[in-house]
Design a protein around this motif. Structure first.
Motif, PDB file in Angstrom:
ATOM      1  N   ASN A  50      48.376  31.614  27.465  1.00 43.31           N
ATOM      2  CA  ASN A  50      48.820  32.903  26.938  1.00 43.31           C
ATOM      3  C   ASN A  50      48.216  34.085  27.679  1.00 43.31           C
ATOM      4  O   ASN A  50      48.800  35.172  27.683  1.00 43.31           O
ATOM      5  CB  ASN A  50      48.495  32.999  25.440  1.00 43.31           C
ATOM      6  N   PRO A 107      49.829  37.825  25.084  1.00 46.97           N
ATOM      7  CA  PRO A 107      50.871  38.394  25.969  1.00 46.97           C
ATOM      8  C   PRO A 107      51.301  39.789  25.535  1.00 46.97           C
ATOM      9  O   PRO A 107      51.588  40.650  26.369  1.00 46.97           O
ATOM     10  CB  PRO A 107      52.034  37.399  25.826  1.00 46.97           C
ATOM     11  N   ASN A 108      51.338  40.015  24.242  1.00 47.02           N
ATOM     12  CA  ASN A 108      51.748  41.317  23.754  1.00 47.02           C
ATOM     13  C   ASN A 108      50.673  42.379  24.013  1.00 47.02           C
ATOM     14  O   ASN A 108      50.965  43.492  24.452  1.00 47.02           O
ATOM     15  CB  ASN A 108      52.082  41.232  22.266  1.00 47.02           C
ATOM     16  N   VAL A 154      55.884  35.611  29.992  1.00 43.90           N
ATOM     17  CA  VAL A 154      56.898  35.114  29.064  1.00 43.90           C
ATOM     18  C   VAL A 154      56.853  33.587  29.100  1.00 43.90           C
ATOM     19  O   VAL A 154      57.214  32.971  30.102  1.00 43.90           O
ATOM     20  CB  VAL A 154      58.287  35.620  29.460  1.00 43.90           C
ATOM     21  N   HIS A 197      57.795  42.787  25.723  1.00 43.48           N
ATOM     22  CA  HIS A 197      56.798  42.523  24.683  1.00 43.48           C
ATOM     23  C   HIS A 197      55.718  41.554  25.132  1.00 43.48           C
ATOM     24  O   HIS A 197      54.804  41.260  24.373  1.00 43.48           O
ATOM     25  CB  HIS A 197      57.491  41.957  23.442  1.00 43.48           C
ATOM     26  N   SER A 198      55.857  41.009  26.337  1.00 43.85           N
ATOM     27  CA  SER A 198      54.942  39.950  26.772  1.00 43.85           C
ATOM     28  C   SER A 198      54.604  40.109  28.245  1.00 43.85           C
ATOM     29  O   SER A 198      55.513  40.190  29.072  1.00 43.85           O
ATOM     30  CB  SER A 198      55.610  38.570  26.590  1.00 43.85           C
TER      31      SER A 198
END
Lengths: 283, 283, 283, 283
Positions: free
Chosen positions: A51, A270-271, D260, D256-257
């Protein structure tokens, strides 16, 4: 002097990726972690590394952990850590090696630490966490020379490694002798307000809190550090940024959670990271 | 006299954590649960204990449950309950021991209950649930003296333990003789409106409803009780608060769910608890 | 005459639960399903039964499916279907038995169907789905007399069972002879617009669509039927309501999904059902 | 000439399904993938194929991956790839066969590729990805004649297959000789801006970016291609549409990431595809 570790570090480190890049550019991370009792530690470190943006992540672990790995993080690859040839080859091909979460301290664990230290080379980066630090202390091991090494002890492990009693740790900086015993380039001293210490730099976090007092929190941090070392050039600053990100996310989550589970922190990486990048985009 | 158990208890018990604290401060919980047929019970109790804020949670269970444990709750550690030495050591090192969910009542289960009762010491807290209560009744076992013990029988188990026929349970309080047979400090009598009974105190829940009539609901409650006993000083009140929280969350969830699965309650614990704490912050 | 199956049936069947009730009141469901190749079918039927409100659900299956069961639906219990005594006892103690999803058609599967049919008693309800229907056709089995039985064939299975070629099924109602061969009380003929057929009643769904053309859709329906038979008194209407609910949810989900995975339908069941109940509350 | 691959292709290919259809109409996909080390690759390809709308998906894999498959994607069926008869029968009954993700390159992997190529027939479609491409290059294998075949090499695999050094790939189109060596009908050359090349057509994606540089990205693409080949008539255009969809979703998610994850792309497929269909509805 210990300075405060602030958001400046993440804005400096987390950059927009070059558009023509592929997964090899963001590093091969090998995580050696998770015995039959503490498999969750290896799983959490692996999920965090994926992540946090590492290009390719492999978990070398006890085979009882294979299925849980694939369910939680199918992006990661698996190695049976009893397979000596396979493990050696993986160590040699990795950019970053993280050893320690849920490793245990038995004979086999000692062998794994020694093997890793013996094979690590100068162009690689090494993160040593959890039981691997206890193994080091109990067997008088030092980090391999010429490999950039990060140690992430909590206070009990730090006492074992440094000989500094827990009661004195708060008021004491590490002297050169103690650091050189270990050869570690960067020390992450995990405590209420974690300290990150390198040759020329010493920072202390003011973030984080008691909502982080849950099993697995350190394993997750170790995974983030490994992924940042795989992606970002400046190893010292990458480590500092990882420490900051880990607690910054926890602090955000704590508005909604009495305890913040480490798996939640990994999910949010990731956000969080794209928000840092977007700030850059707007500058 | 039986009083109503109200939200007052959670506001009294769920406090802001001291900022300089670590996972040891929130207790080591050992859960002995989950045989080859009823593994889900152990898994649900464990997830509840982690989400309710216990610092370190270990599940001692049949090895067939290892992978599902690591997938669902990697924060928890695993012990093969056939490993006698490992289990003894874990019992001795724990602050709270929960035994019973999905334990079964065979010879091995009886041995586990006896072993736990034999090793438990005065500074520990004990929660006995599910099949462990049937084992107690069938083998005339009583709780160890000097250990704070909580029993969480549903009505069938309570009939077995107390000799009070189910039809009479509603109209009857427990007399001292019956309670002393067990040595339990606190009894959680699970029923339509659950009763929590201690030496000087007797409370009845008015919360909860038929949307809670799902397998696993009791296992989840047991996990929350264990986690609260690990974190909060007053054991009687911690148990009462756990009982309240469990049904209060279910009641909230029932607005959106015809049946409220116990796993959903566990997931919502950190958020519910932070809301209680935030109310405190504003006072 | 075939009437349209409308939302009326769910408003009639899904009622507010009596407040003083416990999990036994909502039935013990035993699901016999899932061999080494088609384990997912048993898992999806089980998840659907738990989410549809059955009080206690047990999956008797091949042991390779144990871990996946506990990860997906820890609320359910497990039986190794090779354990003859355990399985017989479970069949005898259940209120509803669902046999068939992912059962296969080998010798062992045939034995399981025969055993179930031999042990089922008049106060129980039986749902026969998937490969168990093929087993019936290939072995000339009929449903046990005096047990309320539901068969849920898709068109290929129906051809095998009834002898009516697929091409003629649309234009043909079942005559009494064909139905009595099976002894089934209710037939759910799964097709583009599913038909539910009982002694005095015959309904056709107008809901549902090609977004439901995914493996596992029928297994999920079978689980919902089993759970509704366990909770609701009128077995014929409970079956009709289950058929309606399954497609009604799919239709809602299809606004957001090109294909609607059956696992998504199962997840949404508690929320759909509470909406039906809330409508009742407001009347 | 290489044209830009635009959204036109998805609007042309992703159509409203005929209302009277069943799962057989959307194809049987067999995925041969995932050894003991790279099981996640097979799992991700399978999840993608199910989410992209294939009617029935089977994963033939090493048995260590069975449980993770059922947890992640219970809609899919399982075959132990050591079971020669079962695998042959599955190859023969499938509409689309995807071989390669996480296959490895050992003797057994070579046998699987050869067997698949030997059994594939003219009415089937074949996708060859990942290690199966390396196996082809190392063993001088070509695609079976008369089977519509798609190859999805990344740049390293393409160098092995075509003999075109990586440094020259950007500036070079494939000549007929090189393509005919392979017999592939469509080549998906995965790179910064992926190229899809068929007899009369050559398109280049302008979508996608460095947030896609994560292990598992290619496995997910392969699963989408297989599902599209199973559902949509024009095989060349179905492949192009799959390539577009994969990166279009990633680009959306990248808001948003920072990275991904491929599993996130698979999860979002049903929603993305329904949006395309809804646009059609409004025209």
């Amino acid at each position: 002097m210990t300075e405060e570790l602030t958001a400046t570090i993440v804005h400096e480190i987390i950059q927009k990726r070059p558009s023509n890049s592929h997964k090899g550019d963001f590093g091969r991370v090998l995580i050696i972690a998770g015995n039959q009792q503490f498999g969750g530690a290896g799983l959490m470190a692996t999920a965090a590394a994926v992540n946090a943006g590492a290009g390719l992540v492999t978990l070398a672990t006890d085979p009882v952990n294979l299925t849980a790995l694939h369910v939680r993080t199918p992006e990661a690859m698996f190695i049976d850590w009893h397979d000596d040839a396979e493990l050696s080859s993986a160590i040699e091909k990795s950019d970053v090696i993280l050893i320690g979460p849920g490793l245990g301290t038995d004979e086999f664990a000692i062998r794994l630490v020694k093997k890793t230290f013996a094979l690590a080379k100068g162009n690689q980066r090494l993160v040593v966490d959890g039981s691997a630090l206890t193994v080091m202390a109990q067997n008088n091991l030092v980090f391999p020379l010429n490999v950039f090494s990060v140690a992430t002890p909590h206070q009990g492990e730090w006492e074992l490694l440094s000989g500094i009693k827990l009661a004195y740790q708060d008021n004491m900086s590490l002297n050169n002798v103690q650091r050189s015993i270990l050869n570690a380039n960067t020390l992450v001293l995990k405590q209420h307000h974690t300290i990150v210490m390198s040759d020329q730099r010493e920072f202390q976090l003011k973030l984080g809190g008691p909502y982080m007092a849950v099993g697995g929190m350190g394993d997750t941090l170790a995974g983030i550090i490994a992924a940042f070392l795989a992606q970002f050039t400046n190893a010292t600053k990458a480590t500092e940024a990882a420490v900051y990100v880990h607690s910054a996310i926890a602090e955000q989550m704590a508005h909604h959670s009495y305890v913040v589970k480490p798996t939640i922190i990994a999910d949010f990486l990731p956000n969080y990271m794209v928000q840092i990048k977007s700030n850059l985009d707007q500058e």
